[in-house]
Design an enzyme around this catalytic site. Structure first.
Site, PDB file in Angstrom:
ATOM      1  N   ARG A 234       0.866  -1.179   0.000  1.00 54.32           N
ATOM      2  CA  ARG A 234       0.000   0.000   0.000  1.00 54.32           C
ATOM      3  C   ARG A 234       0.903   1.230   0.000  1.00 54.32           C
ATOM      4  NH1 ARG A 234      -3.552  -2.876  -1.347  1.00 54.32           N
ATOM      5  NH2 ARG A 234      -5.631  -3.154  -0.430  1.00 54.32           N
ATOM      6  N   GLU A 263      -3.228   7.528  -4.461  1.00 50.48           N
ATOM      7  CA  GLU A 263      -3.675   6.990  -5.759  1.00 50.48           C
ATOM      8  C   GLU A 263      -5.189   7.187  -5.925  1.00 50.48           C
ATOM      9  OE1 GLU A 263      -4.253   2.297  -5.272  1.00 50.48           O
ATOM     10  OE2 GLU A 263      -2.265   2.968  -4.637  1.00 50.48           O
ATOM     11  N   HIS A 281      -1.511   0.231  -9.750  1.00 47.90           N
ATOM     12  CA  HIS A 281      -2.104  -0.672  -8.748  1.00 47.90           C
ATOM     13  C   HIS A 281      -2.755  -1.855  -9.469  1.00 47.90           C
ATOM     14  CE1 HIS A 281      -4.124  -1.001  -4.549  1.00 47.90           C
ATOM     15  NE2 HIS A 281      -3.806  -2.188  -5.039  1.00 47.90           N
TER      16      HIS A 281
HETATM   17  C1  8YV Z   1      -7.108  -4.570  -5.892  1.00 44.08           C
HETATM   18  C2  8YV Z   1      -5.750  -5.029  -3.831  1.00 44.08           C
HETATM   19  O1  8YV Z   1      -6.704  -3.252  -6.035  1.00 44.08           O
HETATM   20  O2  8YV Z   1      -6.392  -7.184  -3.140  1.00 44.08           O
HETATM   21  C3  8YV Z   1      -6.025  -6.048  -2.787  1.00 44.08           C
HETATM   22  O3  8YV Z   1      -5.855  -5.702  -1.591  1.00 44.08           O
HETATM   23  O4  8YV Z   1      -5.326  -3.964  -3.536  1.00 44.08           O
HETATM   24  C4  8YV Z   1      -5.973  -5.345  -5.272  1.00 44.08           C
HETATM   25  O5  8YV Z   1      -6.165  -6.675  -5.458  1.00 44.08           O
HETATM   26  C5  8YV Z   1      -8.360  -4.582  -5.093  1.00 44.08           C
HETATM   27  O6  8YV Z   1      -8.749  -5.878  -4.920  1.00 44.08           O
HETATM   28  C6  8YV Z   1      -9.463  -3.783  -5.829  1.00 44.08           C
HETATM   29  O7  8YV Z   1     -10.600  -3.675  -4.996  1.00 44.08           O
END
Ligand code: 8YV
Length: 315
Positions: A234, A263, A281
């Site tokens: 993150r 972001e 991302h």
């Molecule tokens: C996707 C993520 O951005 O799984 C996560 O924690 O950050 C990514 O897989 C997310 O799932 C989108 O909602």
């Protein structure tokens, strides 16, 4: 079978949306903040939310849904959801772990190679005609035989480490306690000690308030000046301003980032840096994996509505 009322938060593929709308009585909002706008009867009838995206889901949003008992998150990271608020209200949160481990690890390793071997610049060197006009592409950094650090030896961190062993690296890692991993992997209780010991730092710890700026200015300063940082966790985990200062000052060889502090709005100073690889991302962003994540989220909602044991609860 009675049709439970489910609120869909965020964007879903047409197939995922059709499956949810066919099985349940649904209404949709883009973000949790829009839940308050729903009609009172829709809010009172809702026992479960299918949540997708990275917007805060806190106490105020939960209190807008007095019957809410399940937040089924589409994603392994649930740092946008106030777990304490959910737990104190008797709301269970589920996530979608494991199905995305390989894709996130593959992207992290791909970002590592692209950054160190300057693949994007190399592509531009060919397309622009510089190769014919100027000559050979400038030499860059080697990628095998390095000391690799994994910050957070969880499921994704382990997949990255397993992959990096193939590059003849020595694996170092930091986590709350030593893990059941190969005996030659070096455990560090402290992130600064890990940073001092590696040439490459993969950041894979979970996001949230507890890990905000865990990769601090001090951790970044402990890295060798020819080290690189890869973040697939993150954006909040790294002190982004400190990272930018290290990069601008030449105290860090580069960074490959799939996540950012604000972001999808990325600090323009990162965009100006040639030694930074930027990704949108997309760690879990493959067709297969997003289908599997949707399947797991759906399975949790179905288990909840049918009174069965949830698949992947987090509280
Ligand atoms: C996707 C993520 O951005 O799984 C996560 O924690 O950050 C990514 O897989 C997310 O799932 C989108 O909602």
């Amino acid at each position: 079978m009675p049709r439970s009322n489910i609120i869909l938060v965020g964007a879903y593929s047409p197939q995922q949306r059709e499956r949810l709308e066919t099985r349940f009585t649904t209404c949709s909002v883009d973000t949790p903040q829009q839940l308050m706008r729903l009609a009172s009867d829709e809010r009172k009838a809702c026992a479960a939310v299918a949540c997708h995206g990275h917007s805060p889901f806190g106490a105020a949003e939960m209190d807008a849904l007095p019957s809410l008992r399940l937040i089924a998150n589409f994603g392994v990271g649930y740092d946008d959801i106030d777990i304490d608020a959910a737990t104190s209200r008797g709301i269970t949160v589920t996530n979608t772990p494991n199905v995305l481990n390989d894709d996130v690890a593959d992207l992290a390793v791909g970002m590592y190679l692209a950054l160190k071997r300057r693949l994007i610049a190399g592509d531009r060197w060919v397309r622009s005609g510089d190769w014919a006009r100027i000559g050979s592409f400038p030499l860059n950094a080697h990628t095998s035989g390095l000391r690799v650090g994994i910050l957070g030896m969880g499921r994704i961190g382990k997949e990255i480490a397993d992959r990096m062993v193939a590059f003849k690296t020595t694996v170092h890692y930091q986590s709350r306690q030593a893990k059941q991993v190969p005996s030659d992997w070096v455990y560090h209780a402290d992130a600064i000690d890990l940073a001092r010991s590696v040439d490459v730092l993969f950041v894979t710890i979970v996001g949230g308030d507890e890990t905000r700026h865990f990769v601090s200015a001090e951790v970044l300063s402990a890295l060798p000046s020819d080290a690189v940082v890869i973040n697939v966790s993150r954006g909040t985990v790294i002190d982004e301003d400190a990272l930018i200062q290290r990069l601008q000052g030449g105290f860090l060889a580069g960074a490959a980032l799939d996540v950012f502090a604000t972001e999808p709005h990325v600090d323009p100073r990162l965009c100006d840096q040639e030694n930074v690889l930027l990704q949108p991302h997309q760690g879990s962003g493959t067709i297969n994996t997003r289908e599997s994540m949707g399947d797991l989220q759906y399975a949790n909602i179905l288990a909840f509505t049918e009174g069965n044991e949830l698949i992947t609860p987090v509280n």
